[in-house]
Design an enzyme around this catalytic site. Sequence first.
Site, short mmCIF file in Angstrom:
data_model
loop_
_atom_site.label_atom_id
_atom_site.label_comp_id
_atom_site.label_asym_id
_atom_site.label_seq_id
_atom_site.Cartn_x
_atom_site.Cartn_y
_atom_site.Cartn_z
N VAL A 133 0.97 -1.51 -0.11
CA VAL A 133 0.05 0.29 0.09
C VAL A 133 0.97 1.31 -0.39
O VAL A 133 1.77 0.92 0.25
CB VAL A 133 -1.37 -0.11 1.45
CG1 VAL A 133 -1.67 1.73 1.14
CG2 VAL A 133 -1.92 -0.88 1.12
N LYS A 134 0.51 2.32 -0.35
CA LYS A 134 0.98 3.29 -1.39
C LYS A 134 0.16 3.83 -0.10
O LYS A 134 -0.85 4.47 -0.16
CB LYS A 134 1.60 3.62 -2.16
CG LYS A 134 1.86 5.65 -2.32
CD LYS A 134 2.03 5.61 -4.05
CE LYS A 134 2.54 7.19 -3.86
NZ LYS A 134 3.35 7.47 -5.29
#
Length: 267
Positions: A171-172
């Site tokens: 996840v960013k």
Amino acid sequence: MDWGLKNRLSRIIKPETGKTVMLAVDHGYFLGPTTGLEEPGKTIAPLLPYADALMPTRGVLRTSVDASTSVPIVLRVSGGNSILKELSDEEITVTMEDAIRLNVSAVAVSIYVGAEYQKQTIMNLARMINEGERYGIPVLAVTAVGKDMARDARYLALACRIAAELGAHFVKTYYCDDFERVVRTCPVPIVMAGGKKIPELDALKLTYNAIKKGASGVDMGRNIFQAESPVAMIQAVRAVVHEKATPKKAYALYLSLKEAEAKRRKK
Ligand code: 5RP
């Protein structure tokens, strides 16, 4: 996790340090010719040797990245919006088949939690995860924020957790106060987005704090390619991410590399 998927992920998040320096150059998909990326090929070429992974769109990959590169590609596959309209109105723009044909190591999909098209973007992510599982391609969920969205730990933890619950492989997200909470409550690796350009020392401090609080690296764009010396900046960011350099030490490295580059140019 399937062997192929694990193998691709380990090309991005380096097993030696458990960290990654991803270079984000996908901004044009909704921002058009962003400062520093007007001619993507010229920006990307000198930075590529220092990137653990590159995050472009399909068009920039095809036109502006040397196909002989061994740097893993994290391909942006969501879009359809622009800065002039509702940002959350994204759909999937690249099929998994084309992503595989392009030999990518992962695909990236934005989700806009709390925004007008929340469900559409979450289902975009779910669809690509289902296809990624079928073909062994990891999916990066980008927790994009709308114009009026708070970037606090409560909101970002919610968005990251939703992405992880759906099966995103990494996840960013953005840095925020109480970032530890965002990392602690997200069961998959988190990479930090750099955000708007800030002074180089501040960007190195941001990176240092994110790593200290558990990030698995950065997926940084503007704070690298809009720096006074992008090639010096990416190396300074690497020193923080992979060698745990302090911001002060990394900034000293940045200044010395910048100076050396200036001298070379004068000759
Ligand atoms: C936009 C993105 C961009 O790639 C990313 O946010 C840009 O990186 P930076 O903020 O460091 O310029 O995913 O949703």
